[in-house]
Every structure is written in C-alpha cells, then in structure tokens.
Design a protein around this motif. Structure first.
Motif, short mmCIF file in Angstrom:
data_model
loop_
_atom_site.label_atom_id
_atom_site.label_comp_id
_atom_site.label_asym_id
_atom_site.label_seq_id
_atom_site.Cartn_x
_atom_site.Cartn_y
_atom_site.Cartn_z
N VAL A 178 1.72 1.60 -3.33
CA VAL A 178 1.23 2.34 -4.42
C VAL A 178 0.45 4.00 -3.99
O VAL A 178 0.88 4.72 -4.87
N MET A 179 1.12 3.90 -2.92
CA MET A 179 0.33 5.78 -2.76
C MET A 179 2.21 6.64 -3.19
O MET A 179 1.22 7.62 -3.57
N ASP A 211 -7.77 1.37 -12.23
CA ASP A 211 -6.39 1.72 -11.80
C ASP A 211 -5.56 2.68 -12.45
O ASP A 211 -4.89 4.08 -12.29
N THR A 257 -4.30 6.64 -12.68
CA THR A 257 -2.99 6.79 -11.60
C THR A 257 -1.87 7.57 -12.93
O THR A 257 -0.38 7.50 -12.79
N SER A 293 0.65 -1.31 -0.36
CA SER A 293 -0.13 0.60 0.31
C SER A 293 0.86 1.38 -0.30
O SER A 293 0.35 2.01 -0.58
N SER A 346 -3.99 9.82 -3.52
CA SER A 346 -3.40 8.58 -3.37
C SER A 346 -3.29 7.85 -2.39
O SER A 346 -3.16 6.13 -2.49
N THR A 390 2.42 6.62 -6.62
CA THR A 390 0.79 7.10 -7.04
C THR A 390 1.03 9.55 -7.29
O THR A 390 0.64 10.07 -8.26
N SER A 435 -4.46 3.53 -2.81
CA SER A 435 -3.82 2.70 -2.43
C SER A 435 -4.22 1.32 -1.37
O SER A 435 -4.21 0.30 -1.27
N TYR A 456 2.06 -6.69 -5.62
CA TYR A 456 0.42 -6.58 -5.63
C TYR A 456 0.23 -7.19 -6.90
O TYR A 456 0.45 -7.40 -8.15
#
Length: 365
Positions: free
Chosen positions: A86-87, A180, A184, A83, A133, A90, A137, A170
């Motif tokens: 991804v956060m 997604d 993003t 997470s 973000s 992004t 995520s 992921y």
C-alpha cells in the motif's frame, strides 16, 4: 502444470521489466549531466518507488499467485508485506501527481519557475509524499482501521500456519475504504486531470501566438508548431490514460467491495485488477523519461555500455586535430582555437512532452 509454468514465466518477466526499467532511469540520471535538473528529482523518486515495489513487493505477490494465496510466513509478516504494498503504490501515485503539478508550474510560469520550484521545496515535497504514504499504509493496517470490526487483521496467524480461511490480502470491509481510495486515488486523479487540461490550454495558446506572429511566407513554421502541439497532446494523453487504465479498475473494485462488506471477493478479478495496477510501475520508465530525448540518449549510452564520460568531447577532438595539423607542418605549437564552450545555460526544448531545462523556458515540442 503448463498453465503454472506460463504464469511463472509471465510474472518473472514482469518483475524483471519493472526492476530493470526503473534501474535504468536511476542510472540515466546519475550518469548523464544533461539530466541533472531539479525537475528530474521527481522522476528519480518515482523510479526509486517503483524499483522498491519490484524488489520488495512483486516477488511476494507473485509467490502468492503461484501458491494459490497460501502464505507460509505468518500474520505479522503478512501485514508488513501488505503495508509495504500500500505504501509504495500510494507513493507512486502521489509522485505522479507531483510530476503533473511540476509540469504545470513549468509551462504556466516559466520565468517564476526557479523561484517556485527550488531544491529545498522539491525535497520537502518528496518527504511529504513518503510520510503520507507511510501514514496511510502502516498506521491503518496495524491499528485495524481497515477491517469490519476494527481489529488488526491476521493477528492470530502464526508462522508456517497455512489455513484456507486465511489469505494474505488487504482487508477492505468497512467504510474506511472510501476515505482511503478518495485520498490516495480519486483526488490525485482529479488534480492530475486539471493539471494536464491546463497544460493543453497553455500549449494551444502558445501555438496560436506562433501562428499569429508567422508571416505568410513562413507557413512551414506554423505547420511545425501544429505538429508539435499534436505530439504533445498525444504524449500527455498517453501519460494520463495509462494512469487511469492501470489504477481505476482496482480502486473501483476496492471501493465497491468495501462498501458491500464483501469478505471473500473473487480471486481472479482481484488478481487481474491488482496486477493491472502494478503494471503502471513498469510503464512509468517508458511513459515519463523515455519520451524525453535526453533520456533516450542516456538510455542508449547505458545499453551500449558506453558512459557519457567515455565519449570524446568536441573540444578534445578539435585539439587533437590541431596537434596533428601542426606536427604535419613541422610546428610544435598548438594554437588555442578550440576552447570548450562556456555553459551558456541556453534553454533547450527537446522530447515529445513538456520539459524544463536548467533555466526556465518551457515549451511543448
């Protein structure tokens, strides 16, 4: 054994480069008064995002690479790590988008720029970037939206339980990856292309006007304007090109594997495209701030361990010179001829890319 050692050295060097470069950006803005501008808030936000990626995510990603995907910390921490990955990625992409929009507003309407881009609006934009973000995520991963059966991944994976069928990665095994990846990456990419295309057009129009107003005996000014246009084009092309080269392979692979519902993508390809995307976080401190002359000057002062405040000002040097001159003439009165210049808020255009100063005049130079 040798290949593992080489991989270890390369990954460590990459992490150090990412952390050091983005720390340098933050220190440069914090110590240089000339960089205290509203537009640089986005640059600092980008540097903080990439710095957190280098501190919190890249060491764990490197550990996975060196351990052949074995994750000893359990499924809960694996989901948190994914997470965060991804956060932060992004947030980095969305901040690059915000920078392109800010530069377009600066060059397309310099007189209206201070009314459009206020500190409050910049803070709201940065908060929106982080909130978005966070939403794309932690929420999907911890609700299971990214898996093929919409269950939370790694939920039965306990601490220190290493099984070959599980890998801390992921999962992208349903059509959610389309939403997604489009939201993003592909949509921000289209907007960035549009913004930089408009910047190119405005820059050419400015050069055209300069040439039209240039008399025949001043051809050197027109040649200089042409050179500045070429330099600006190369700079913006490098910025956009680096973004596309670093992230396009990952999101294309991400989308294709998700649409095919491929449960076990190729490990080598996955690692290459993932670390290529990470590489953009190491390039950002070079492509965005380092192409600016004020940033280069601040970088030089920091790397020489000489802060901007440690350097004697022109006013103090002039006063010292007058004192020595007065003493040598037998006088003890220093005439007040060296007043420091007032802040005239002149518009200074420096660097290779579009740059906004304290006021609003913007130029590609």
């Amino acid at each position: 054994m040798i290949s593992t050692a080489i991989k270890w050295v390369v990954l460590v060097a990459f992490i150090v480069l990412t952390i050091g470069g983005n720390m340098l950006v933050c220190l440069a803005v914090g110590t240089s008064r000339r960089l205290h501008r509203v537009a640089n808030c986005f640059v600092v936000s980008l540097a903080v995002t990439d710095l957190l990626l280098g501190l919190l995510v890249l060491p764990l990603s490197a550990t996975l690479e060196l351990r052949d995907g074995h994750w000893p910390l359990g499924g809960a921490l694996c989901n948190i790590y994914i997470s965060m990955d991804v956060m932060l990625c992004t947030a980095s992409i969305l901040t690059l988008l915000a920078i392109s929009v800010d530069r377009y507003l600066a060059i397309s309407g310099p007189l209206r720029y201070p009314r459009r881009v206020t500190p409050r609006r910049v803070a709201a934009a940065i908060a929106a970037i982080w909130a978005s973000s966070l939403a794309v995520s932690f929420v999907p991963i911890h609700l299971g939206w990214n898996t093929w059966n919409f269950t939370v991944q790694n939920v039965d994976w306990h601490m220190h339980e290493e099984k070959e069928k599980w890998s801390c990665r992921y999962e992208w095994n349903n059509s959610y990856v389309l939403l997604d990846s489009f939201g993003t990456f592909y949509l921000p990419l289209l907007v960035m292309c549009g913004m930089y295309h408009r910047i190119f057009r405005v820059a050419r129009e400015q050069v055209r006007r300069i040439r039209a107003a240039t008399p025949s005996f001043a051809r050197s000014a027109s040649a200089a304007a042409t050179a500045r246009e070429h330099k600006a084009t190369v700079t913006l092309a490098a910025v956009l090109g680096a973004f596309v080269i670093c992230w396009f392979p990952y999101f294309t692979y991400f989308t294709c594997m998700g649409m095919k519902a491929e449960p076990d993508p190729n490990e080598i390809i996955h690692s290459v495209v993932l670390w290529l995307g990470y590489f953009n976080s190491a390039l950002n401190p070079i492509l965005y701030p380092a192409l600016n002359r004020d940033f280069r000057r601040a970088y030089g002062q920091l790397l020489r361990c000489r802060g901007a405040n440690q350097r004697p000002s022109a006013a103090s040097m002039c006063l010292a010179l007058q004192k020595r001159t007065a003493m040598s003439n037998g006088h003890h009165i220093v005439h007040d001829k060296c007043k420091p210049p007032e802040d005239t808020h002149l518009n200074v255009q420096e660097g290779n890319g579009t740059e906004l100063t304290d006021h609003t005049s913007v130029k590609i130079s």
